[in-house]
Enzyme design. Structure first.
Site, PDB file in Angstrom:
ATOM      1  N   HIS A  82       0.837  -1.198   0.000  1.00 42.94           N
ATOM      2  CA  HIS A  82       0.000   0.000   0.000  1.00 42.94           C
ATOM      3  C   HIS A  82       0.872   1.249   0.000  1.00 42.94           C
ATOM      4  CE1 HIS A  82      -2.494   3.263   1.693  1.00 42.94           C
ATOM      5  NE2 HIS A  82      -3.481   2.676   1.032  1.00 42.94           N
ATOM      6  N   GLY A  83       1.866   1.281   0.884  1.00 43.51           N
ATOM      7  CA  GLY A  83       2.834   2.367   0.881  1.00 43.51           C
ATOM      8  C   GLY A  83       2.465   3.601   1.679  1.00 43.51           C
ATOM      9  N   ASP A  84       1.232   3.683   2.160  1.00 47.22           N
ATOM     10  CA  ASP A  84       0.811   4.863   2.916  1.00 47.22           C
ATOM     11  C   ASP A  84      -0.264   4.480   3.934  1.00 47.22           C
ATOM     12  OD1 ASP A  84       0.879   7.508   3.653  1.00 47.22           O
ATOM     13  OD2 ASP A  84      -0.430   8.210   2.042  1.00 47.22           O
ATOM     14  N   LEU A  85      -0.016   3.392   4.638  1.00 46.45           N
ATOM     15  CA  LEU A  85      -0.997   2.884   5.600  1.00 46.45           C
ATOM     16  C   LEU A  85      -0.959   3.722   6.879  1.00 46.45           C
ATOM     17  CD1 LEU A  85      -3.062   0.698   6.296  1.00 46.45           C
ATOM     18  CD2 LEU A  85      -1.186  -0.725   7.135  1.00 46.45           C
ATOM     19  N   ASN A  89      -6.017   7.132   6.147  1.00 49.99           N
ATOM     20  CA  ASN A  89      -6.384   6.424   4.917  1.00 49.99           C
ATOM     21  C   ASN A  89      -7.256   5.204   5.183  1.00 49.99           C
ATOM     22  OD1 ASN A  89      -5.102   8.212   3.204  1.00 49.99           O
ATOM     23  ND2 ASN A  89      -3.163   7.101   3.258  1.00 49.99           N
TER      24      ASN A  89
END
Length: 256
Positions: A82-85, A89
């Site tokens: 995901h990279g931006d948990l 979000n």
């Protein structure tokens, strides 16, 4: 991503917990994605609205932790980072009573999920890279910079596991996670409520923060099963007894 999750055919269906694009409008200078509306807002919004009261509810925090673990576990099985948990979000869809069973697969099965993971703008499809690919880039927000980024080491799935730890920390303590290193072990600065299962919560943070290397990513499913066993044996009755009060409280806060 939805197709890959469907092919997994896991007893717990996380597809309703992962953003699905109903419509997309794309222009040369902007774009707009239309997805499911969640009236309660983000997980961070809900934690802030609940204030101090949510800190005493281990049953709800553990339930959401398990849901998050299912989500991350299956995304990684699909080779998606995901990279931006983070709590911003994750949208809150709502809560329902759970089946009264000692079998976690019965308790958590089905397609009703309390959270919705959004914003895949930083996500990585690892299937598009050669085997063994790692990354050295760093995110701009220091609170969500994984241990590997902080120590200039390569990373892959560690960034999501750090984000998972950070999100759990917000649920437990109502504030962003701060970490420090002591005797080569990374720890959180906060202390877990002594009324909670301190040993298990410490194990969760230790596992998610102390990852040996990109080749030795921890088995999240094993950790998740341990959490599930504790939840169904010790917290499920309280969850089903208290969840309607949580729902009413959430609805009242949303209407304000």
């Amino acid at each position: 991503m939805q197709k890959r999750l469907q092919r997994l055919q896991r007893p717990v269906d996380v597809r309703p917990a992962v953003m699905f694009i109903d419509k997309g409008y794309f222009y040369t200078d902007a774009s707009c994605l239309v997805t499911e509306y969640c009236k309660h807002g983000s997980l961070l919004d809900v934690v802030n609205k609940f204030g101090e009261t949510n800190k005493s509810q281990e049953f709800l925090t553990m339930y959401l932790t398990i849901e998050l673990m299912h989500m991350v576990e299956q995304l990684h099985a699909c080779r998606i980072i995901h990279g931006d948990l983070k709590p911003d979000n994750l949208l809150v869809k709502g809560f329902t009573p759970l089946p009264d069973s000692s079998d976690p697969e019965v308790v958590f099965r089905g397609n009703k999920r309390p959270l919705l993971l959004i914003d895949f703008g930083q996500s990585i499809d690892m299937s598009q890279y050669p085997a063994g690919t790692t990354f050295m880039a760093k995110v701009k927000t220091s609170s969500f910079m994984c241990i590997e980024m902080q120590t200039n080491r390569p990373w892959t799935y560690q960034t999501d596991l750090f984000g998972l730890a950070g999100t759990i920390h917000v649920l437990l303590f109502g504030q962003y996670m701060k970490v420090y290193q002591e005797k080569e072990e990374w720890k959180i600065t906060q202390s877990v409520n002594r009324k909670f299962n301190q040993q298990l919560w410490r194990k969760i943070f230790y596992t998610l923060l102390n990852i040996p290397s990109c080749e030795k990513i921890p088995d999240l499913s094993a950790l998740r099963r341990e959490c599930e066993e504790y939840f169904v044996s010790a917290l499920l009755p309280t969850y089903n007894k208290q969840i309607n009060k949580v729902i009413c409280k959430l609805d009242s806060l949303t209407s304000k």
